[in-house]
Design an enzyme around this catalytic site. Structure first.
Site, mmCIF file in Angstrom:
data_model
loop_
_atom_site.group_PDB
_atom_site.id
_atom_site.type_symbol
_atom_site.label_atom_id
_atom_site.label_comp_id
_atom_site.label_asym_id
_atom_site.label_seq_id
_atom_site.Cartn_x
_atom_site.Cartn_y
_atom_site.Cartn_z
ATOM 1 C CD GLU A 1 -2.641 -1.560 2.581
ATOM 2 O OE1 GLU A 1 -3.403 -0.867 2.045
ATOM 3 O OE2 GLU A 1 -2.639 -1.682 3.371
HETATM 4 N N1 MCN Z 1 7.042 -7.763 -0.154
HETATM 5 C C1 MCN Z 1 8.467 -8.193 -0.639
HETATM 6 N N2 MCN Z 1 9.231 -8.147 0.658
HETATM 7 C C2 MCN Z 1 8.739 -6.674 1.380
HETATM 8 C C3 MCN Z 1 7.199 -6.741 1.690
HETATM 9 C C4 MCN Z 1 6.362 -7.166 0.963
HETATM 10 O O1 MCN Z 1 8.702 -9.016 -1.178
HETATM 11 N N3 MCN Z 1 9.816 -6.222 2.033
HETATM 12 C C5 MCN Z 1 5.555 -8.956 -0.782
HETATM 13 C C6 MCN Z 1 5.045 -9.703 0.038
HETATM 14 O O2 MCN Z 1 5.229 -11.076 -0.191
HETATM 15 C C7 MCN Z 1 3.700 -9.368 -0.499
HETATM 16 C C8 MCN Z 1 3.454 -8.225 -1.736
HETATM 17 O O3 MCN Z 1 5.265 -7.841 -1.172
HETATM 18 O O4 MCN Z 1 3.675 -10.612 -1.956
HETATM 19 C C9 MCN Z 1 2.962 -7.548 -1.041
HETATM 20 O O5 MCN Z 1 3.262 -7.640 1.172
HETATM 21 P P1 MCN Z 1 2.603 -6.643 1.495
HETATM 22 O O6 MCN Z 1 2.606 -5.365 1.488
HETATM 23 O O7 MCN Z 1 2.009 -7.854 3.219
HETATM 24 O O8 MCN Z 1 0.494 -6.965 1.669
HETATM 25 P P2 MCN Z 1 -0.070 -8.189 1.662
HETATM 26 O O9 MCN Z 1 0.525 -10.448 1.024
HETATM 27 O O10 MCN Z 1 -1.174 -8.434 2.814
HETATM 28 O O11 MCN Z 1 -1.453 -7.992 0.490
HETATM 29 C C10 MCN Z 1 -2.069 -6.909 0.777
HETATM 30 C C11 MCN Z 1 -1.599 -5.866 -0.017
HETATM 31 C C12 MCN Z 1 -2.993 -4.681 -0.105
HETATM 32 S S1 MCN Z 1 -3.851 -4.606 1.259
HETATM 33 C C13 MCN Z 1 -3.540 -4.893 -0.979
HETATM 34 S S2 MCN Z 1 -5.099 -4.032 -1.458
HETATM 35 C C14 MCN Z 1 -3.395 -4.868 -2.567
HETATM 36 C C15 MCN Z 1 -1.685 -5.256 -2.484
HETATM 37 O O12 MCN Z 1 -0.987 -5.820 -1.056
HETATM 38 N N4 MCN Z 1 -3.859 -5.311 -3.482
HETATM 39 C C16 MCN Z 1 -3.303 -5.579 -4.786
HETATM 40 N N5 MCN Z 1 -0.801 -5.248 -3.370
HETATM 41 C C17 MCN Z 1 -1.464 -5.954 -5.134
HETATM 42 N N6 MCN Z 1 -1.103 -6.138 -5.787
HETATM 43 C C18 MCN Z 1 -1.389 -6.095 -7.568
HETATM 44 N N7 MCN Z 1 -1.361 -7.302 -8.158
HETATM 45 N N8 MCN Z 1 -3.079 -6.312 -6.784
HETATM 46 C C19 MCN Z 1 -3.479 -6.320 -5.956
HETATM 47 O O13 MCN Z 1 -4.800 -6.319 -5.980
#
Ligand code: MCN
Ligand code: FES
Ligand code: FES
Length: 906
Positions: A867
């Site tokens: 986000e």
């Molecule tokens: N990640 C990483 N290294 C980090 C942080 C995160 O590699 N230091 C990677 C994670 O492994 C994950 C991705 O980035 O694959 C996002 O991680 P995170 O921020 O923890 O979010 P969530 O997995 O909880 O995903 C939800 C978030 C939200 S709230 C929305 S809304 C959203 C989003 O991610 N909607 C998406 N990204 C999106 N991306 C796509 N393509 N489509 C959506 O609908």
């Protein structure tokens, strides 16, 4: 019916089809070639691209009657297969081109057609091609897609070997922090991944197709529902109404805030007494075929008395407005913020005060895959619902009482999902297919068309904000006052929480010692408010970041340096009085400063009487987690073949739950030297995975990441022998040691009190955005020429994934700033009508700079990522417009006519 002979992927096929059937439907339903996806169904997205007689076409609008006999059709299945990938598919995988992957088959086919026509395109040629052919992607921001095309073209010209494009395992075997391609990528780029609509076609023959009878007004009282004529229509098995629902017929919003004046039981599954918004479901027709269900739905007669519709927060707050939910006031929740001292005397004495009003509107999510799902009763008599849910266990609790099912008899499964961006934090059709399945006893399937996707799923909730800053003459912020009204539509679910986000993120990034404010959640008859990526921060930070520029202007200082002076440093606290867990903003600004100065100079040099150029800055912050002690649970098991399976509900929007899980588990298991291909993933089935919580609030990498780490450590601990080596499965069994371990983690955080004070998130994401924009003086049209994001998302798990997250979020920020809206139910109900950003609207020049400050509470130092990129890029663009031409836009989107009016007013 007509008969056509077609050469499909080199195989001669005889097809009998209705003349007006679309080629997309015939390929998918009659030939089983479900690699061709249907997104918009209106020639606006390119998901359905195929090559017909050497020409790229959108097969959703290509009628069978118009196709010449013996025409040659190439679908994605004809481009390459998982065992024999085409260079375009390989490049897509290597560059992280497939996030949700729903657009990927269309892009792969489109690129194949482009390279056949022009084997040596420039980046601009590629972008022109995607624009011309309306290839739309909501996840990636297009940059990685263009990178992929350029490399694929090199391979096809013989200038690069395919092997050079492939991922190479590093010698130390570490994939954490690298570019390991996500496990689902091959299936996504070859069209073999089955999404909800694909699985729906493969359900057993007794499956019924559902069509909805929906409200055509935004507010009304139902006098009667007559289903008699519809029941008699061909193929109809049942018309389900509220009378067939055994439970409370309400979806509960799970109200947790005691001061909420509503009880959360406000959203009908099927409307009984009233409709509250356009599109509300009134009945479900269940029939043998889709067309029969649709035809019968037309025959359901609803006698409705239309009531005044309150289409914005101010309208619903008016003295004479009626209660939309009788018995609950339209303003049903108040959130205060009070930090530090009384702000009144500070404002009276301050050297400088600035104040303004801001509006961020009802941004539509516009995923490529329209909402879809199905339900059936399993052999144990449990109701199983498969959908795009990104909150499986939450949805179970929200819909079970309404359906009259015990939660233990409800299993929720997430299908591979073509993007949600948060709209699936709310249940959409889950309870509808659940009700239809229970009423008929048969499997049922429901697929929204794109009009239904736009009009009958939740949207970002508009914020009306008034904000004031008080500062001393040196620019040090002394106090902030805020007032905000949240138009949450008719349904309360999470509306209080969203209003709290206003308190948490207005002014975020700056050390503001004294804050006073009040926000309110307002019930209206426009689209219901659901989560949208960055949930509340784009609305909140738009106000505080644009007002920061207004303050700089009044003080006569550089807006960059004003920010630098006020960002979190030692001793600073967030708006909620929390000590930030890391203090990277000064370092991030220091990195950006020389680029900012150069950009300003360049903008000045390249401005003339026709086009003015400018640079805008914004700070973006968002928390990782649900407020307070957010927890997650994950199970790992050692299998008989000594592979390891991870079970969780890290729901995948498309962001990369598979890669997130694999990367984290692999890093945790590295002491044991397990290669990634020996880690199996069993994700998103509440029937077999523990509750890892929803994929909202950028929480999963942190919260579920920690639970994965904990589970892996437990398993490794059990497998470790005294000599430091590890037991095999057989040895574990022989010694009677368990092979299955649940890892849990709870965030050390405290929810906010009634004055919004507390430490709600253990980990935050930090960003500094820089927008370089050009404004055309004759038309007011703004283009974003470059975006730079300095991001601190902690240690990176997977760079392909995080690059994609950041690019994609920035693209949505460009849309939010300049074009996207869902205000007019007619005009804004298509992708193009709602201002969807295609390739040429998103700049190809996006620079990402990572500052990887390890997070003390993150797994291996990681924060979240999803986000951050949509927290405030739009504010940087709006600040850039002002820097370019002196027009300050405070109501989004900054359409050309608004900027032009500003130019004329000057
Ligand atoms: N990640 C990483 N290294 C980090 C942080 C995160 O590699 N230091 C990677 C994670 O492994 C994950 C991705 O980035 O694959 C996002 O991680 P995170 O921020 O923890 O979010 P969530 O997995 O909880 O995903 C939800 C978030 C939200 S709230 C929305 S809304 C959203 C989003 O991610 N909607 C998406 N990204 C999106 N991306 C796509 N393509 N489509 C959506 O609908
Ligand atoms: Fe055919 Fe969108 S263009 S599905
Ligand atoms: Fe393009 Fe999701 S990857 S829409």
């Amino acid at each position: 019916m007509i008969k056509k002979n077609l050469l499909v992927n080199g195989i001669s096929r005889t097809l009998i089809a209705p003349p007006d059937a679309s080629l997309a439907n015939v390929l998918r339903e009659q030939l089983g070639l479900t690699g061709t996806k249907i997104g918009c169904g209106q020639a606006q997205c390119g998901c359905c691209n195929v090559i017909l007689n050497n020409k790229l076409v959108r097969s959703c609008v290509t009628k069978m009657s118009k196709i010449p006999d013996n025409a040659a059709v190439i679908t994605v299945e004809g481009v390459g297969t998982p065992e024999n990938l085409h260079p375009v598919q390989l490049a897509w995988i290597t560059h992280g081109g497939a996030q949700c992957g729903f657009c990927s088959p269309g892009f792969v086919v489109s690129t194949t057609a482009l390279l056949a026509e022009n084997p040596n395109p420039t980046r601009e040629d590629v972008r022109d091609w995607f624009q011309k052919h309306r290839n739309a992607c909501r996840c990636t921001g297009y940059k990685q897609l263009v990178d992929a095309v350029m490399d694929a073209a090199k391979v096809m010209r013989g200038e690069m070997k395919a092997e050079e494009l492939m991922f190479k395992m590093p010698e130390d075997g570490k994939i954490w922090g690298g570019k390991y391609p996500r496990p689902s990528a091959v299936a996504k780029v070859t069209g073999t991944l089955e999404y909800g609509a694909d699985l729906g076609l493969k359900l057993p023959p007794e499956t019924l197709c559902c069509a909805l009878v929906q409200a055509q007004v935004s507010h009304g009282e139902i006098k009667s529902i007559d289903t008699s004529e519809a029941e008699k229509m061909p193929g109809v098995v049942k018309v389900v109404t509220h009378k067939d629902i055994k439970g409370k017929n309400r979806i509960t919003g799970l109200i947790t805030f005691p001061t909420n004046k509503g009880d959360g039981w406000d959203r009908p599954i099927l409307c009984d007494e009233k409709v509250f918004q356009f599109g509300d479901a009134i009945a479900i027709v269940c029939a043998a075929t889709q067309s029969q269900a649709k035809a019968a739905a037309e025959k359901v007669k609803v006698n409705m008395e239309e009531l005044p519709a309150y289409m914005s927060a101010p309208a619903a707050m008016a003295e004479d407005a009626m209660e939309i939910h009788p018995g609950t006031p339209n303003i049903y929740y108040i959130q205060k913020i009070a930090k530090g001292k009384d702000t009144k005397p500070i404002f009276e004495k301050a050297d400088v005060v600035v104040e303004d009003d801001f509006y961020v509107g009802r941004q539509p999510h516009m995923p490529m895959e329209p909402d879809v799902g199905f339900a059936y009763l399993n052999d144990d008599g449990k109701l199983c619902i498969h959908s795009k849910s990104i909150a499986l266990n939450l949805h179970k609790a929200m819909i079970a009482p309404g359906l009259g099912v015990e939660p233990e008899n409800l299993i929720m499964v997430q299908n591979p999902t073509g993007g949600t961006f948060g709209y699936k934090f709310s249940p959409t059709m889950e309870a509808l297919v659940g009700a239809a399945c229970l009423a008929t006893g048969r499997p049922v399937f429901l697929n929204y068309n794109y009009f239904q996707q736009m009009t009958y799923t939740g949207k970002r909730s508009p914020f009306f904000v008034n904000m004031r800053y008080a500062a001393d003459k040196d620019g040090k912020l002394l106090a902030m006052e805020t007032d905000w009204s949240v138009d949450h539509g008719p349904y309360s679910e999470f509306g209080d929480l969203l209003t709290l986000r206003g308190a948490q993120f207005m002014g975020a990034g700056y050390d503001i010692p004294n804050i006073l404010g009040e926000g309110r959640t307002v019930c209206t008859n426009h689209a219901w408010g659901s989560a949208f990526r960055s949930y509340g921060s784009p609305q909140s930070e738009f106000a505080s970041e644009v007002l920061m520029d207004e303050l700089a202007e009044k003080l006569g200082v550089d807006p960059f340096e004003l920010r630098y002076k006020n960002v979190y440093r030692e001793g600073a606290t967030t708006p909620t009085g929390q000590k930030p867990e890391v203090l990277s903003l000064p370092e991030m600004l220091d990195i950006l400063r020389p680029k900012y100065k150069a950009a300003l100079e360049k903008a000045k040099k390249n401005s003339d009487g026709k086009v003015k150029r400018g640079v805008g800055i914004s700070i973006g912050i968002y928390g990782c987690g649900l407020d307070g002690p957010d927890g997650s649970q994950v199970r790992v098991e050692l299998n008989q073949d000594n592979t390891i399976t991870v079970f969780n509900t890290w729901e995948d929007h498309g962001q990369g739950a598979d890669m997130g899980t694999l990367g984290t588990a692999h890093e945790a298991l590295r002491p044991m030297g397990v290669s990634p291909d020996r880690i199996r993933l069993e994700l998103n089935d509440t029937g077999n995975a523990p509750d890892s919580g929803p994929s909202g609030g950028s929480r999963q990498q942190v919260v579920t990441g920690r639970a994965i780490q904990a589970a892996c450590e437990l398993l490794m601990g059990a497998m470790r022998k005294s000599d430091g080596t590890y037991r095999s499965y057989d040895e574990m069994k022989a010694e009677n040691i368990s092979v299955s371990y649940d890892g849990k983690w709870t965030a050390p955080a405290t929810a906010c009190d009634e004055n919004a004070q507390g430490s709600p998130f253990a980990v935050y994401m930090y960003g500094v955005f820089m927008a370089e924009v050009a404004v055309e003086l004759a038309t007011g049209k703004t283009s974003v020429e470059k975006m730079t994001l300095v991001a601190d998302i902690g240690k990176v798990n997977n760079r392909l994934v995080t690059d994609g997250q950041l690019y994609g979020g920035i693209a949505q920020g460009i849309g939010l700033a300049l074009t996207e809206d869902f205000e007019d139910l007619k005009k804004h109900s298509t992708l193009m009508g709602a201002g969807f950003p295609y390739a040429k609207q998103v700049t190809d020049d996006i620079e990402l700079i990572y500052v990887e400050t390890p997070r003390p509470e993150g797994p291996f130092g990681a924060a979240g990522a999803g986000e951050l990129p949509l927290s405030s890029p739009h504010a940087a663009i709006i600040n850039g417009i002002n820097n370019a031409c002196g027009v300050r836009i405070t109501r989004l989107p900054a359409l050309p006519e608004k900027v032009l009016a500003g130019l004329k007013a000057k």
